[in-house]
Scaffold this motif. Structure first.
Motif, mmCIF file in Angstrom:
data_model
loop_
_atom_site.group_PDB
_atom_site.id
_atom_site.type_symbol
_atom_site.label_atom_id
_atom_site.label_comp_id
_atom_site.label_asym_id
_atom_site.label_seq_id
_atom_site.Cartn_x
_atom_site.Cartn_y
_atom_site.Cartn_z
ATOM 1 N N VAL A 322 -6.048 0.496 7.408
ATOM 2 C CA VAL A 322 -4.637 0.744 7.694
ATOM 3 C C VAL A 322 -3.767 -0.212 6.880
ATOM 4 O O VAL A 322 -2.785 0.202 6.249
ATOM 5 C CB VAL A 322 -4.352 0.578 9.198
ATOM 6 N N LEU A 323 -4.136 -1.503 6.864
ATOM 7 C CA LEU A 323 -3.345 -2.485 6.131
ATOM 8 C C LEU A 323 -3.339 -2.182 4.635
ATOM 9 O O LEU A 323 -2.306 -2.283 3.976
ATOM 10 C CB LEU A 323 -3.904 -3.891 6.377
ATOM 11 N N ASN A 324 -4.501 -1.810 4.084
ATOM 12 C CA ASN A 324 -4.579 -1.493 2.653
ATOM 13 C C ASN A 324 -3.703 -0.301 2.305
ATOM 14 O O ASN A 324 -2.952 -0.321 1.326
ATOM 15 C CB ASN A 324 -6.022 -1.195 2.254
ATOM 16 N N ASN A 325 -3.782 0.741 3.112
ATOM 17 C CA ASN A 325 -3.033 1.956 2.801
ATOM 18 C C ASN A 325 -1.537 1.776 3.014
ATOM 19 O O ASN A 325 -0.724 2.318 2.260
ATOM 20 C CB ASN A 325 -3.559 3.121 3.642
ATOM 21 N N LEU A 326 -1.161 0.999 4.037
ATOM 22 C CA LEU A 326 0.244 0.694 4.233
ATOM 23 C C LEU A 326 0.769 -0.131 3.060
ATOM 24 O O LEU A 326 1.875 0.100 2.566
ATOM 25 C CB LEU A 326 0.434 -0.071 5.542
ATOM 26 N N ALA A 327 -0.047 -1.073 2.578
ATOM 27 C CA ALA A 327 0.340 -1.881 1.419
ATOM 28 C C ALA A 327 0.498 -1.007 0.183
ATOM 29 O O ALA A 327 1.420 -1.203 -0.626
ATOM 30 C CB ALA A 327 -0.710 -2.967 1.162
ATOM 31 N N ALA A 328 -0.390 -0.022 0.009
ATOM 32 C CA ALA A 328 -0.299 0.886 -1.135
ATOM 33 C C ALA A 328 0.997 1.691 -1.074
ATOM 34 O O ALA A 328 1.647 1.931 -2.096
ATOM 35 C CB ALA A 328 -1.501 1.819 -1.156
ATOM 36 N N LEU A 329 1.379 2.095 0.140
ATOM 37 C CA LEU A 329 2.615 2.846 0.296
ATOM 38 C C LEU A 329 3.826 1.956 -0.010
ATOM 39 O O LEU A 329 4.771 2.389 -0.685
ATOM 40 C CB LEU A 329 2.698 3.395 1.715
ATOM 41 N N GLU A 330 3.802 0.716 0.458
ATOM 42 C CA GLU A 330 4.907 -0.201 0.172
ATOM 43 C C GLU A 330 4.983 -0.486 -1.328
ATOM 44 O O GLU A 330 6.073 -0.603 -1.895
ATOM 45 C CB GLU A 330 4.714 -1.522 0.943
ATOM 46 N N LEU A 331 3.831 -0.578 -1.976
ATOM 47 C CA LEU A 331 3.788 -0.780 -3.423
ATOM 48 C C LEU A 331 4.482 0.383 -4.127
ATOM 49 O O LEU A 331 5.252 0.207 -5.069
ATOM 50 C CB LEU A 331 2.335 -0.909 -3.857
ATOM 51 N N THR A 332 4.199 1.572 -3.648
ATOM 52 C CA THR A 332 4.805 2.768 -4.228
ATOM 53 C C THR A 332 6.326 2.747 -4.111
ATOM 54 O O THR A 332 7.045 3.173 -5.004
ATOM 55 C CB THR A 332 4.271 4.017 -3.502
ATOM 56 N N ARG A 333 6.802 2.222 -3.006
ATOM 57 C CA ARG A 333 8.241 2.178 -2.774
ATOM 58 C C ARG A 333 8.917 1.020 -3.498
ATOM 59 O O ARG A 333 10.124 0.862 -3.428
ATOM 60 C CB ARG A 333 8.501 2.050 -1.274
ATOM 61 N N GLY A 334 8.118 0.170 -4.157
ATOM 62 C CA GLY A 334 8.691 -0.961 -4.870
ATOM 63 C C GLY A 334 8.848 -2.201 -4.037
ATOM 64 O O GLY A 334 9.422 -3.195 -4.499
ATOM 65 N N TYR A 336 7.181 -4.858 -3.436
ATOM 66 C CA TYR A 336 6.004 -5.582 -3.919
ATOM 67 C C TYR A 336 5.663 -6.792 -3.054
ATOM 68 O O TYR A 336 4.492 -7.081 -2.802
ATOM 69 C CB TYR A 336 6.230 -6.029 -5.364
ATOM 70 N N GLY A 337 6.680 -7.531 -2.595
ATOM 71 C CA GLY A 337 6.416 -8.708 -1.776
ATOM 72 C C GLY A 337 5.689 -8.356 -0.497
ATOM 73 O O GLY A 337 4.713 -9.021 -0.118
ATOM 74 N N GLU A 338 6.155 -7.303 0.204
ATOM 75 C CA GLU A 338 5.504 -6.854 1.425
ATOM 76 C C GLU A 338 4.085 -6.389 1.134
ATOM 77 O O GLU A 338 3.148 -6.664 1.895
ATOM 78 C CB GLU A 338 6.315 -5.717 2.060
ATOM 79 N N SER A 339 3.907 -5.687 0.025
ATOM 80 C CA SER A 339 2.588 -5.203 -0.357
ATOM 81 C C SER A 339 1.634 -6.369 -0.610
ATOM 82 O O SER A 339 0.493 -6.373 -0.144
ATOM 83 C CB SER A 339 2.692 -4.329 -1.607
ATOM 84 N N VAL A 340 2.086 -7.382 -1.356
ATOM 85 C CA VAL A 340 1.243 -8.556 -1.640
ATOM 86 C C VAL A 340 0.840 -9.244 -0.342
ATOM 87 O O VAL A 340 -0.325 -9.633 -0.156
ATOM 88 C CB VAL A 340 1.981 -9.540 -2.569
ATOM 89 N N SER A 341 1.790 -9.400 0.582
ATOM 90 C CA SER A 341 1.507 -10.066 1.854
ATOM 91 C C SER A 341 0.422 -9.333 2.642
ATOM 92 O O SER A 341 -0.520 -9.948 3.163
ATOM 93 C CB SER A 341 2.790 -10.155 2.679
ATOM 94 N N LEU A 342 0.543 -8.011 2.730
ATOM 95 C CA LEU A 342 -0.446 -7.223 3.464
ATOM 96 C C LEU A 342 -1.819 -7.286 2.799
ATOM 97 O O LEU A 342 -2.852 -7.432 3.466
ATOM 98 C CB LEU A 342 0.018 -5.767 3.561
ATOM 99 N N ALA A 363 0.295 -4.854 -7.276
ATOM 100 C CA ALA A 363 1.467 -5.395 -6.596
ATOM 101 C C ALA A 363 1.948 -6.681 -7.253
ATOM 102 O O ALA A 363 3.156 -6.898 -7.403
ATOM 103 C CB ALA A 363 1.139 -5.637 -5.127
ATOM 104 N N LEU A 364 1.006 -7.538 -7.653
ATOM 105 C CA LEU A 364 1.384 -8.785 -8.315
ATOM 106 C C LEU A 364 2.096 -8.513 -9.638
ATOM 107 O O LEU A 364 3.109 -9.146 -9.960
ATOM 108 C CB LEU A 364 0.140 -9.652 -8.547
ATOM 109 N N GLU A 365 1.571 -7.565 -10.419
ATOM 110 C CA GLU A 365 2.224 -7.251 -11.685
ATOM 111 C C GLU A 365 3.593 -6.635 -11.434
ATOM 112 O O GLU A 365 4.556 -6.918 -12.152
ATOM 113 C CB GLU A 365 1.366 -6.317 -12.530
ATOM 114 N N GLY A 366 3.695 -5.799 -10.415
ATOM 115 C CA GLY A 366 4.993 -5.231 -10.078
ATOM 116 C C GLY A 366 5.991 -6.290 -9.678
ATOM 117 O O GLY A 366 7.191 -6.172 -9.927
ATOM 118 N N GLU A 367 5.501 -7.355 -9.054
ATOM 119 C CA GLU A 367 6.358 -8.450 -8.617
ATOM 120 C C GLU A 367 6.752 -9.363 -9.775
ATOM 121 O O GLU A 367 7.609 -10.234 -9.628
ATOM 122 C CB GLU A 367 5.623 -9.255 -7.540
ATOM 123 N N GLY A 368 6.096 -9.164 -10.938
ATOM 124 C CA GLY A 368 6.424 -9.986 -12.097
ATOM 125 C C GLY A 368 5.561 -11.217 -12.258
ATOM 126 O O GLY A 368 5.939 -12.159 -12.972
#
Length: 406
Positions: A322-334, A336-342, A363-368
């Motif tokens: 659940v955490l991985n997939n929620l993080a993937a969805l947050e990554l998709t939405r941009g 990135y910080g929330e995705s990295v945390s999860l 997510a890290l690359e998206g975060e810069g």
């Protein structure tokens, strides 16, 4: 007057046989009625399509698709084509792909799929994909509905430079448009897959007779359904799960299997209703909401997916899938910080959870983050033998080249 017992013994099997025959006749009548309604909806969709009322035609074609248990390549193609004409080639690709899978010689679907692909490449939509896991541990294939946005401002500027390559998936070569674009029919010239057939012939082509023997034991039918799923024969899986539900309407596994098969075959509305029924039967089961959320992602319903992942998380806060997939969805939405945390929570709890490492790199690359910080989870993903190791290896080579550059 007393009826002889021997007469009753003869009468009972006869009564049961009559009852079974009656049920079979009613079931066949029900199937025929649904076919007729589906065919009529399909015809109404064609009429609307000819007037270029594509939104209304889409609704008719979708309704026709929902009516049938058996997948129809023509229905799938038409739903995809309407999405395409309405300016959504990414959604159209899902239905084109399934139509071609069922009918490899469907040249019209092939032509329009290629056009949709070129449009997506030109728009920069075909980018890296976050890795989403299904409920089953062995199924780690990514869902194509998830895709990350452009990574950061610098990447956008570089991608827009005249000599710079377009932003592409990890390690994937930049897509190059063919020298000559394929000759494709204009929207007004597109004919139905069965338009040249007379109504009687079209009915035979779209609705071949379904053969359905007696229901085996529930365990045997479930084994048949799982085997169909493993081979991605989703229409067969839908038939098996639906047969189980006729006699066992409270079987949560059957509702989940049927729902997934329906979504895989394009019958999104009915599939979501089946997921809702499974949740009603098992409201405290986080796995139900996880599967439902994954299906919502695949259907492109991301807001609904976020709600369902959150529900699954509230029921089972430590569920790593659940955490991985929620993080993937947050990554998709941009986000990135929330995705990295999860994702850091996932890899700390289970360092061998391969998909989370790939998603963390994205997510890290998206975060810069600098290349060195992105390389670490990517190398871990490769050591764990992730399902997309070939892509990850090419991406890693590119990142190391960026590190070495002055």
């Amino acid at each position: 007057m007393r009826i002889p017992r021997c007469f009753l013994r003869r009468l009972l099997p006869l009564s049961l046989a009559v009852l079974a025959t009656s049920c079979a006749v009613e079931r066949q009548q029900h199937v025929e009625e649904r076919r007729t309604v589906a065919f009529d909806l399909y015809a109404e969709g064609e009429a609307l399509e000819k007037t270029q009322d594509y939104e209304a035609a889409l609704q008719k074609y979708r309704a026709a698709l929902e009516m049938e248990l058996t997948e129809r390549p023509a229905f799938l193609y038409k739903v995809g084509r309407m999405h395409h004409l309405l300016g959504n080639p990414e959604r159209a690709m899902i239905f084109y792909d399934r139509a071609i899978e069922l009918a490899p010689d469907f040249e019209m679907a092939e032509a329009h799929r290629e056009l949709a692909r070129l449009e997506l490449v030109e728009a920069g939509v075909l980018r890296e994909k976050a890795e989403v896991v299904e409920s089953e541990p062995e199924d780690l294939a990514p869902l194509s509905a998830l895709g990350t946005p452009m990574r950061d401002r610098k990447a956008r500027e570089e991608a827009s430079a005249p000599d710079a390559p377009a932003d592409t998936p990890p390690g994937q070569a930049t897509a190059v448009a063919p020298a000559e674009e394929p000759v494709l029919p204009k929207p007004a010239e597109v004919a139905s897959a069965f338009e040249s057939l007379k109504p009687e012939a079209a009915r035979a082509a779209i609705f071949p007779e379904l053969t359905e023997g007696p229901l085996a034991s529930v365990d045997a039918e479930k084994a048949r359904a799982r085997d169909a799923e493993s081979q991605k024969r989703w229409s067969d899986a839908a038939l098996s799960w639906s047969r189980i539900l006729r006699s066992h309407p409270g079987d949560v596994e059957a509702h989940l299997g049927y729902a997934r098969a329906l979504v895989k075959t394009g019958r999104i509305g009915t599939g979501m209703e089946e997921f809702a029924e499974a949740a009603r039967l098992a409201p405290e089961n986080a796995d139900v909401y996880l599967r439902w959320a994954n299906a919502a992602v695949e259907a492109g319903e991301w807001d609904e997916a976020a709600r369902l992942y959150a529900q699954a998380r509230s029921l089972d806060p430590s569920n790593l899938k659940v955490l991985n997939n929620l993080a993937a969805l947050e990554l998709t939405r941009g986000a990135y910080g929330e995705s990295v945390s999860l994702l850091r929570q996932v890899v700390e709890a289970e360092p061998r959870f391969a998909p989370a490492h790939l998603n963390l790199a994205l997510a890290l690359e998206g975060e810069g983050a600098p290349a060195g910080e992105v390389i670490e989870p990517l190398e871990t993903y490769l050591r764990l033998g992730g399902a997309r190791s070939a892509e990850a290896e090419q991406w890693l080579v590119r990142l190391r080249g960026m590190q070495a550059a002055p």
